[in-house]
Design a protein around this motif. Structure first.
Motif, PDB file in Angstrom:
ATOM      1  N   SER A 107       0.833  -1.207   0.000  1.00  0.00           N
ATOM      2  CA  SER A 107       0.000   0.000   0.000  1.00  0.00           C
ATOM      3  C   SER A 107       0.868   1.259   0.000  1.00  0.00           C
ATOM      4  CB  SER A 107      -0.936  -0.007   1.212  1.00  0.00           C
ATOM      5  OG  SER A 107      -0.186   0.057   2.396  1.00  0.00           O
ATOM      6  N   GLY A 285       3.905  -1.635   3.544  1.00  0.00           N
ATOM      7  CA  GLY A 285       2.516  -1.444   3.961  1.00  0.00           C
ATOM      8  C   GLY A 285       1.600  -2.562   3.515  1.00  0.00           C
ATOM      9  N   GLY A 286       2.177  -3.687   3.087  1.00  0.00           N
ATOM     10  CA  GLY A 286       1.372  -4.831   2.682  1.00  0.00           C
ATOM     11  C   GLY A 286       1.085  -5.750   3.859  1.00  0.00           C
ATOM     12  N   SER A 287       0.386  -6.870   3.589  1.00  0.00           N
ATOM     13  CA  SER A 287      -0.020  -7.751   4.690  1.00  0.00           C
ATOM     14  C   SER A 287       1.179  -8.461   5.330  1.00  0.00           C
ATOM     15  CB  SER A 287      -1.021  -8.787   4.182  1.00  0.00           C
ATOM     16  OG  SER A 287      -0.461  -9.489   3.094  1.00  0.00           O
ATOM     17  N   GLY A 290       3.262  -5.241   7.155  1.00  0.00           N
ATOM     18  CA  GLY A 290       2.432  -4.289   7.879  1.00  0.00           C
ATOM     19  C   GLY A 290       2.910  -2.868   7.597  1.00  0.00           C
ATOM     20  N   ASN A 291       2.208  -1.895   8.164  1.00  0.00           N
ATOM     21  CA  ASN A 291       2.539  -0.480   7.941  1.00  0.00           C
ATOM     22  C   ASN A 291       3.525   0.040   8.976  1.00  0.00           C
ATOM     23  OD1 ASN A 291       1.050   0.693   5.711  1.00  0.00           O
ATOM     24  ND2 ASN A 291      -0.800   0.091   6.835  1.00  0.00           N
TER      25      ASN A 291
HETATM   26  C1  LIG Z   1      -1.524   0.351   5.585  1.00  0.00           C
HETATM   27  O1  LIG Z   1      -2.065   1.640   5.494  1.00  0.00           O
HETATM   28  C2  LIG Z   1      -2.831   1.854   4.288  1.00  0.00           C
HETATM   29  C3  LIG Z   1      -3.235   3.306   4.219  1.00  0.00           C
HETATM   30  O2  LIG Z   1      -3.480   3.842   5.478  1.00  0.00           O
HETATM   31  C4  LIG Z   1      -4.011   0.924   4.275  1.00  0.00           C
HETATM   32  O3  LIG Z   1      -4.725   1.077   3.082  1.00  0.00           O
HETATM   33  C5  LIG Z   1      -3.487  -0.505   4.355  1.00  0.00           C
HETATM   34  O4  LIG Z   1      -4.552  -1.437   4.433  1.00  0.00           O
HETATM   35  C6  LIG Z   1      -2.601  -0.709   5.565  1.00  0.00           C
HETATM   36  N1  LIG Z   1      -1.990  -2.027   5.500  1.00  0.00           N
HETATM   37  C7  LIG Z   1      -2.038  -2.896   6.512  1.00  0.00           C
HETATM   38  C8  LIG Z   1      -1.361  -4.221   6.282  1.00  0.00           C
HETATM   39  O5  LIG Z   1      -2.548  -2.653   7.578  1.00  0.00           O
END
Ligand SMILES: *[C@@H]1O[C@H](CO)[C@@H](O)[C@H](O)[C@H]1NC(C)=O
Ligand SMILES: *[C@@H]1O[C@H](CO)[C@@H](O)[C@H](O)[C@H]1NC(C)=O
Ligand SMILES: *[C@@H]1O[C@H](CO)[C@@H](O)[C@H](O)[C@H]1NC(C)=O
Ligand SMILES: *[C@@H]1O[C@H](CO)[C@@H](O)[C@H](O)[C@H]1NC(C)=O
Length: 385
Positions: A107, A285-287, A290-291
């Motif tokens: 993401s 930011g992917g699964s 994580g972010n």
């Molecule tokens: C990370 O953040 C983005 C934008 O805020 C969001 O769309 C995405 O689902 C998040 N990814 C995870 C793995 O939480």
């Protein structure tokens, strides 16, 4: 009076040769590893980041501009030295081409930068060592800045590689130590053509979990391939401590060890073809990762890499370049008479002779003292007769 002087000069000279050979493992024809994946290898290389000139160490601030980050130059003169350039290359690729496509659940824009590869000063190392190699990932307002180094050689065919490493920092980072072969322009976690054996540490995971995988980890339809992966648990301490991670690739099998103890072994999807080696610290930011929060960062640090391997075809970049101090030991003959080990020597990186076939087995020390004895007798003879 002249003859003894000459003899003592050559005595000194010969002793120096013996000692130098021992350091460079020139008497080793091959290297034998221990454990359930024990095997023989032709080449040994030791990359030592612990005693680099401290004036070459610095922690560069995270670059906030995407273009500056992508076009960043080396953070230290160390990275223009042949010891580095003959063996490693810093990556500058980004995920922009596949961000938002079906092949990726990232993401965030991820940009690899040379600015995230640097030599750090460290005061708490044992034996007076003062430096480390650091790979960093950090989240800026606009992107995830990442660090990756790739081996110059891409034809490793079987190996046993050990890293003294630690990982720390904020959630959303993944430290990867892995072999990688992607015959296509891009490989994802569902690619059927990828061959990849991973050690991965996620900063969002519990502090004692290390994951081992023979990629791909998912089927083309996105189903998790549980046979391809194992969750390892550190027996003591955490991945923020210094641990010796080891990956062995032998025919049809990947085996992983931590601090000398086997932690996982997977035959399913074990690499088949010659491969390169990658170390990275990243997030998107992917699964999987994580972010990471804006302003946060995470780090992979290394004291050394101790590496025995075979290659397919010739050893790329065959003889060691002048000035390359990574200590490459090449196989001297096709048969292996003198077998060495990279294990069990407290002086890390210096292989020890463990057996010789044919001749009587002698240790280095015995050989050296025998030579000194012979020379001393010659010297005394020269002096008195
Ligand atoms: C990370 O953040 C983005 C934008 O805020 C969001 O769309 C995405 O689902 C998040 N990814 C995870 C793995 O939480
Ligand atoms: C290999 O040898 C080293 C040094 O003796 C030892 O610490 C380690 O536990 C051994 N590993 C295995 C898997 O036997
Ligand atoms: C590496 O090559 C040597 C010959 O040079 C061979 O004896 C050894 O078995 C090879 N190792 C593996 C793991 O195949
Ligand atoms: C590994 O652990 C994670 C949670 O930390 C879990 O989601 C995953 O299913 C586990 N994988 C295996 C192969 O056990």
């Amino acid at each position: 009076m002249k003859r003894p002087t000459k003899a003592s000069f050559s005595l000194l000279f010969l002793c120096q040769i013996v000692i130098a050979q021992k350091d460079n493992a020139a008497e080793c024809d091959c290297f034998k590893t221990n454990g359930s994946s024990s095997a023989y290898f032709a080449y040994h290389q030791f990359f030592d980041y612990r005693s680099i000139d401290p004036s070459l160490a610095s922690t560069p601030p995270v670059l906030q501009s995407a273009s500056e980050s992508t076009n960043a130059s080396d953070t230290s003169k160390y990275f223009s030295n042949v010891t580095w350039t003959q063996n490693w290359q810093a990556a500058t690729w980004s995920n922009s081409d596949y961000l938002g496509t079906s092949g990726s659940d990232a993401s965030v824009l991820m940009l690899n930068s040379k600015n995230n590869i640097y030599i750090s000063s460290e005061t708490n190392l044992h034996e007076g060592y003062t430096t480390l190699l650091t790979l960093r990932t950090a989240r800026t307002e606009d992107f995830q800045s990442a660090g990756e180094i790739d081996s110059v050689k891409q034809n490793f065919e079987y190996m046993s590689v050990r890293y003294l490493a630690r990982v720390y920092g904020n959630l959303g980072g993944c430290a990867g130590l892995f072999t990688y072969r992607c015959p296509d322009s891009h490989c994802s976690s569902t690619s059927t053509s990828v061959e990849e054996a991973d050690i991965e540490i996620l900063t969002r995971d519990p502090l004692n979990v290390v994951q081992y995988t023979n990629q791909p980890s998912e089927s083309p339809s996105g189903k998790t391939l549980t046979a391809a992966t194992r969750n390892g648990t550190l027996q003591t301490g955490t991945w923020s401590d210094w641990n010796e991670y080891r990956y062995d690739w032998t025919p049809g099998l990947s085996t992983w060890y931590v601090n000398g103890t086997e932690s996982a072994s997977i035959g399913f999807q074990a690499p088949k073809n010659p491969t390169g080696l990658i170390l990275n610290m990243w997030g998107d930011g992917g699964s999987w990762t994580g972010n990471m929060s804006v302003g946060a960062a995470a780090y992979l640090q290394l004291q050394w890499i101790d590496f025995v391997y075979n290659t397919s075809g010739t050893l790329a970049g065959a003889s060691q370049a002048r000035g390359d101090k990574s200590r490459l030991s090449e196989k001297r003959e096709s048969s292996c008479k003198s077998v060495c080990s990279i294990e069990g020597n407290p002086q890390r990186g210096t292989p020890v002779l463990i057996s010789t076939s044919g001749a009587i087995s002698r240790s280095n020390e015995q050989k050296t003292s025998r030579l000194i004895l012979v020379l001393t007798i010659t010297l005394l003879k020269a002096y008195f007769i």
